[in-house]
Design a protein around this motif. Structure first.
Motif, mmCIF file in Angstrom:
data_model
loop_
_atom_site.group_PDB
_atom_site.id
_atom_site.type_symbol
_atom_site.label_atom_id
_atom_site.label_comp_id
_atom_site.label_asym_id
_atom_site.label_seq_id
_atom_site.Cartn_x
_atom_site.Cartn_y
_atom_site.Cartn_z
ATOM 1 N N LEU A 67 -21.351 41.161 6.985
ATOM 2 C CA LEU A 67 -20.969 42.326 6.599
ATOM 3 C C LEU A 67 -20.649 42.726 7.940
ATOM 4 C CD1 LEU A 67 -20.419 45.077 5.450
ATOM 5 C CD2 LEU A 67 -23.237 45.950 5.681
ATOM 6 N N LYS A 68 -19.444 43.066 8.348
ATOM 7 C CA LYS A 68 -18.895 43.393 9.932
ATOM 8 C C LYS A 68 -19.117 44.585 9.836
ATOM 9 C CE LYS A 68 -17.822 38.356 10.338
ATOM 10 N NZ LYS A 68 -18.641 37.983 11.841
ATOM 11 N N ARG A 69 -19.343 44.793 11.233
ATOM 12 C CA ARG A 69 -18.734 46.156 11.980
ATOM 13 C C ARG A 69 -18.621 46.222 13.399
ATOM 14 N NH1 ARG A 69 -21.127 49.155 16.358
ATOM 15 N NH2 ARG A 69 -22.016 51.123 16.279
ATOM 16 N N VAL A 70 -17.301 46.872 13.927
ATOM 17 C CA VAL A 70 -16.365 47.076 14.858
ATOM 18 C C VAL A 70 -16.264 48.452 15.470
ATOM 19 C CG1 VAL A 70 -14.595 47.142 13.439
ATOM 20 C CG2 VAL A 70 -14.498 46.390 15.759
ATOM 21 N N THR A 71 -15.566 48.585 16.133
ATOM 22 C CA THR A 71 -16.268 49.959 16.732
ATOM 23 C C THR A 71 -14.178 49.836 17.032
ATOM 24 O OG1 THR A 71 -15.802 49.221 19.384
ATOM 25 C CG2 THR A 71 -17.930 49.562 18.235
ATOM 26 N N LEU A 72 -14.033 51.370 16.764
ATOM 27 C CA LEU A 72 -13.017 51.735 16.187
ATOM 28 C C LEU A 72 -12.368 53.610 17.249
ATOM 29 C CD1 LEU A 72 -12.786 51.650 12.738
ATOM 30 C CD2 LEU A 72 -12.545 50.309 13.882
ATOM 31 N N ASP A 73 -11.213 53.566 17.006
ATOM 32 C CA ASP A 73 -10.248 55.031 18.554
ATOM 33 C C ASP A 73 -10.075 55.438 16.955
ATOM 34 O OD1 ASP A 73 -9.284 56.607 19.740
ATOM 35 O OD2 ASP A 73 -7.317 55.517 19.689
ATOM 36 N N PRO A 74 -11.486 56.584 17.300
ATOM 37 C CA PRO A 74 -11.253 57.803 16.301
ATOM 38 C C PRO A 74 -10.089 58.311 15.535
ATOM 39 C CG PRO A 74 -13.376 58.045 17.469
ATOM 40 C CD PRO A 74 -12.136 57.495 18.365
ATOM 41 N N ALA A 75 -8.771 58.737 16.901
ATOM 42 C CA ALA A 75 -7.524 59.266 16.429
ATOM 43 C C ALA A 75 -6.717 58.337 16.490
ATOM 44 C CB ALA A 75 -7.188 59.463 18.403
ATOM 45 N N SER A 76 -6.965 56.821 16.256
ATOM 46 C CA SER A 76 -6.198 55.874 15.082
ATOM 47 C C SER A 76 -6.042 54.735 14.504
ATOM 48 C CB SER A 76 -5.051 54.695 16.518
ATOM 49 O OG SER A 76 -6.423 54.374 16.849
ATOM 50 N N GLY A 77 -7.895 54.885 13.916
ATOM 51 C CA GLY A 77 -8.453 54.087 12.638
ATOM 52 C C GLY A 77 -8.359 52.288 13.698
ATOM 53 N N LEU A 78 -8.029 52.344 14.894
ATOM 54 C CA LEU A 78 -7.450 50.916 15.595
ATOM 55 C C LEU A 78 -9.113 50.431 15.743
ATOM 56 C CD1 LEU A 78 -3.792 51.050 16.719
ATOM 57 C CD2 LEU A 78 -4.406 49.654 14.766
ATOM 58 N N PRO A 79 -9.192 49.285 15.502
ATOM 59 C CA PRO A 79 -10.041 48.881 16.727
ATOM 60 C C PRO A 79 -10.358 48.969 17.816
ATOM 61 C CG PRO A 79 -9.580 46.631 14.742
ATOM 62 C CD PRO A 79 -8.231 47.693 15.235
ATOM 63 N N THR A 80 -11.487 49.227 18.638
ATOM 64 C CA THR A 80 -10.863 48.627 20.095
ATOM 65 C C THR A 80 -12.447 47.460 20.675
ATOM 66 O OG1 THR A 80 -12.811 51.016 19.926
ATOM 67 C CG2 THR A 80 -11.286 51.224 20.350
ATOM 68 N N GLY A 81 -12.995 47.159 19.606
ATOM 69 C CA GLY A 81 -13.734 45.786 20.133
ATOM 70 C C GLY A 81 -13.362 44.974 19.137
ATOM 71 N N GLU A 82 -14.539 43.599 18.808
ATOM 72 C CA GLU A 82 -14.650 42.394 18.162
ATOM 73 C C GLU A 82 -15.680 43.131 16.839
ATOM 74 O OE1 GLU A 82 -11.905 40.071 17.629
ATOM 75 O OE2 GLU A 82 -10.967 40.351 19.607
ATOM 76 N N PRO A 83 -14.807 42.612 15.921
ATOM 77 C CA PRO A 83 -15.962 42.349 14.769
ATOM 78 C C PRO A 83 -17.366 41.864 15.174
ATOM 79 C CG PRO A 83 -14.316 42.452 14.036
ATOM 80 C CD PRO A 83 -13.506 41.638 15.492
ATOM 81 N N THR A 84 -18.880 41.932 15.120
ATOM 82 C CA THR A 84 -20.001 41.707 15.071
ATOM 83 C C THR A 84 -20.667 41.660 13.320
ATOM 84 O OG1 THR A 84 -21.010 43.957 15.829
ATOM 85 C CG2 THR A 84 -20.475 42.726 17.419
ATOM 86 N N THR A 85 -21.403 40.683 13.202
ATOM 87 C CA THR A 85 -21.880 41.083 11.971
ATOM 88 C C THR A 85 -23.361 42.145 12.333
ATOM 89 O OG1 THR A 85 -21.691 38.407 11.936
ATOM 90 C CG2 THR A 85 -23.827 39.731 10.244
ATOM 91 N N LEU A 86 -23.269 42.992 11.269
ATOM 92 C CA LEU A 86 -24.468 44.164 10.847
ATOM 93 C C LEU A 86 -25.260 43.310 10.124
ATOM 94 C CD1 LEU A 86 -24.951 47.205 11.408
ATOM 95 C CD2 LEU A 86 -23.773 47.394 9.067
ATOM 96 N N TYR A 87 -25.082 42.848 8.603
ATOM 97 C CA TYR A 87 -25.822 42.400 7.462
ATOM 98 C C TYR A 87 -25.187 41.038 6.986
ATOM 99 C CZ TYR A 87 -29.425 42.822 4.084
ATOM 100 O OH TYR A 87 -30.353 41.958 2.899
#
Length: 295
Positions: A169-189
């Motif tokens: 399960l991946k987690r990635v930070t996003l720009d709330p205004a566009s829904g586009l990633p602002t970083g690289e995905p990391t493993t959450l679980y």
């Protein structure tokens, strides 16, 4: 594993029930049987269910306005007229690739759609996850076998997804205004050593991630930090995706499937493919409307 009270919303045994959505203003739930090219429409309070036959496989629906919906299908994104059911192609999706079809998706709080594709026979690494917003389509990630668990934090600053075949399960930070990633995905679980596969997911009002576990007959609940805090039993072995429904978004609709089951397996799992509503003592959020047109 805990038990929660449930009701059967639809006893129809879906081959591959998927893609549930809910509109609170009309108390209407929608979902698909992908492989049978069928979209279901249900009034949750009255339990009245209608079936709409489609010309192709589809997996995701989102409200545009009172008259129209956006539907993701095997070959593109279509605008659907609610009154007539007429579909009009808006944007091709992987038009040069007849191996793939659409799979899991969800609308970001800003109105952007994330939609996954996968091989029709789950071909290894054939799928991708796309972002679609105001007429623009971008590929976010490729080389995915079965994209699932697409979901967003309540503020839209974090996105989640999984490749079911990989089990991370991946987690990635996003720009709330566009829904586009602002970083690289990391493993959450890391789910690789556990039974079943991580399938569709939805996030509740507290930010907890509710994930259907295909093949294990349950829903798992994870914190934003990656701790599993609950597991709720589902009375069918192949749950596929949850969505919060009801006037207070305090019940959980769960679709299920029978794909890959032989007759003996179906007999041992008599509620296979049916669609359920659970009281899980949690509250969700209204799904945002999608914004498919350039402004």
């Amino acid at each position: 594993m805990e038990d929660a009270p449930y009701e059967i919303l639809s006893p129809h045994a879906c081959h591959l029930g998927e893609g549930p959505a809910y509109e609170g203003a009309t108390d209407t739930a929608w979902w698909f049987d992908i492989l049978e090219k069928t979209m279901f429409e249900a009034k949750v309070a009255s339990r009245v269910v209608k079936k709409h036959l489609l010309p192709t496989m589809a997996s995701e629906v989102a409200a545009i306005d009172e008259e129209r919906q956006l539907v993701a299908t095997a070959d593109g994104l279509y605008v659907r007229e609610r009154a007539s059911g007429r579909l009009e192609l808006l944007r091709k999706l992987e038009e040069d690739n007849d191996v793939t079809r659409s799979n899991d998706g969800r609308v970001h709080p800003c109105g952007a759609l994330w939609i996954g594709t996968m091989g029709r026979n789950a071909e290894t690494s054939a799928g991708s996850i796309y972002w679609f917003f105001r007429g623009e389509l971008r590929k976010l990630w490729g080389n995915i076998t079965i994209p699932n668990a697409i979901a967003f934090s309540p503020k839209g600053d974090v996105g989640y997804f999984v490749d079911t075949r990989e089990g991370l399960l991946k987690r990635v930070t996003l720009d709330p205004a566009s829904g586009l990633p602002t970083g690289e995905p990391t493993t959450l679980y890391d789910h690789r050593r556990e039974d079943g596969g991580m399938d569709g997911a939805v996030v509740d009002a507290e930010g907890l991630i509710w994930n259907a576990r295909w093949g294990a007959g349950c829903l798992d609940v994870y914190t934003p930090e990656g701790e599993r805090v609950r597991t709720v039993r589902v009375p069918a072995s192949r749950p596929t995706c949850p969505i919060f429904v009801g006037p207070a978004f305090d019940r959980l609709l769960v679709t299920t499937a029978s794909e890959g089951m032989d007759e003996d397996a179906k007999a041992a799992d008599p509620l296979h493919g049916q669609t359920f509503i659970f009281n899980v003592k949690a509250r969700g959020l209204a799904e945002p409307r999608v914004k498919p047109f350039a402004s």
